[in-house]
Design an enzyme around this catalytic site. Structure first.
Site, mmCIF file in Angstrom:
data_model
loop_
_atom_site.group_PDB
_atom_site.id
_atom_site.type_symbol
_atom_site.label_atom_id
_atom_site.label_comp_id
_atom_site.label_asym_id
_atom_site.label_seq_id
_atom_site.Cartn_x
_atom_site.Cartn_y
_atom_site.Cartn_z
ATOM 1 N N HIS A 70 0.845 -1.204 0.000
ATOM 2 C CA HIS A 70 0.000 0.000 0.000
ATOM 3 C C HIS A 70 0.875 1.247 0.000
ATOM 4 C CE1 HIS A 70 -2.859 3.046 1.365
ATOM 5 N NE2 HIS A 70 -3.840 2.200 1.135
ATOM 6 N N TYR A 91 -15.007 4.824 8.148
ATOM 7 C CA TYR A 91 -15.480 3.477 7.820
ATOM 8 C C TYR A 91 -16.915 3.247 8.292
ATOM 9 C CZ TYR A 91 -10.890 2.074 6.187
ATOM 10 O OH TYR A 91 -9.730 1.967 5.466
#
Length: 360
Positions: A205, A334
């Site tokens: 990432h 989230y």
């Protein structure tokens, strides 16, 4: 199409709710309580997989199996930690895991100045203000996060990690970029043969944000950095997580160009697709997924993935907190609702692109 789920007892969003999102195939998950450098117990992996499968969802991607600082630093003890990493890979593969998302960010996985920044429409979102980060210590930022994210611990900002933050920061003083890359090559050369044997795609990432913070080096923030990292080991199992929000937070980044370059080489294994809106050259907030709401061209991003015949995993990544969501209904960034809207938007773009540009 996948959705990040932090696990039982770690996420207020249920698998039952995720399963109802149109077009949803599976979840991306992890064992958040496992410390870097240890081998994950097989029984925990088995139980995690069974819970997800029972809910009617796939579990093929782990985000993340974290890298111990000894590996990043090239410190004594790294070989033992690498061996435990390989053991974890073997156990994950046994239960159908096909992709591992990880990062090489030193000490701190990510940073934002605000977890709940209010927007004019009444929603709130995560924001990055460079001047704020430059004038706060990691300890103070961690304390702020802990208060605002209760009752959940934020990955990368656990109190246990923060207790040693100054010691760890000191260990990186004077480290050159070349040394950092050499340490990464040592790790890749050790694990990639096992990834090939196990048919696991390793997907690093990018650094988030792509700006220096707290004096730490940055490894993957641009096209050239990605190329250098992939060239450390030529195996197709050594790939990337193409995160539009991380790479796109560097103003002027050619996201679709990166997708076409690295996707054509089959080196993009996982995609985090989200939008953001710049406030100036360094500051931004995380917007709704629609192109018109942010600074990134989501149509071009999805079209680039289509053009390279991308067959990996996608998730909508971060979203705003909307419709009076709080931490009772999602961790910062989230929540359920805005990410679900993001899923349907991305799938709508994909369907339109497929119909307008059918493959022969």
């Amino acid at each position: 199409m996948t959705f990040r789920w932090f696990g039982e007892g770690q996420d207020p969003i249920s698998l039952h709710e995720i399963r109802q999102i149109p077009g949803m195939n599976g979840v991306v998950t992890s064992l958040l309580d496992m410390s870097p450098g240890v081998a994950w117990p097989e029984e925990r992996i088995k139980a995690m997989k069974e819970v997800i499968t029972k809910a009617g969802l796939e579990a093929e991607v782990i985000e993340s199996v974290n890298i111990h600082e000894d590996i990043k630093l090239g410190a004594p003890g790294r070989d033992e930690k690498i061996e435990n990493y390989i053991i974890t890979m073997e156990r994950l593969a046994k239960y159908g895991i096909k992709c591992i998302c990880y990062n090489m960010m030193p000490v701190i996985d990510w940073a934002r100045s605000h977890l709940y920044y209010g927007l004019p429409d009444g929603s709130n979102t995560m924001r990055y203000e460079a001047a704020f980060i430059a004038n706060i210590t990691p300890e103070a930022l961690a304390e702020r996060y802990a208060k605002e994210s209760e009752p959940y611990k934020l990955p990368g900002w656990e109190s246990e990690r923060m207790k040693k933050i100054n010691e760890t920061l000191a260990a990186y003083e004077g480290m050159t970029t070349d040394t950092f890359y050499a340490n990464m090559k040592y790790f890749l050369d050790a694990i990639i043969p096992h990834a090939e044997r196990l048919d696991i795609k390793m997907a690093v990432h990018p650094d988030d944000p792509p700006q220096p913070i707290f004096g730490l080096p940055k490894l993957i923030i641009s096209r050239d950095n990605i190329r250098r990292y992939l060239d450390l080991n030529p195996s197709k199992c050594n790939g990337i997580t193409l995160c539009t929000g991380s790479l796109g937070a560097r103003k002027g980044a050619d996201i679709s160009g990166m997708i076409r370059e690295f996707g054509a080489e089959e080196r993009i294994h996982f995609a985090h697709v989200r939008n953001l809106r710049f406030e100036n050259d360094t500051d931004f907030y995380e917007s709704a997924h629609l192109t018109s709401m942010g600074s990134l061209d989501m149509f071009e991003i999805m079209k680039a993935l289509h053009d390279v015949d991308f067959k990996g995993w996608v998730r909508p990544d971060h979203g705003r907190m909307i419709w009076d969501e709080t931490t009772k209904k999602g961790r910062p960034g989230y929540g359920l609702y805005d990410r679900a809207l993001g899923v349907t938007y991305l799938l709508g773009l994909w369907e339109a692109i497929e119909r307008l540009s059918p493959r022969t």
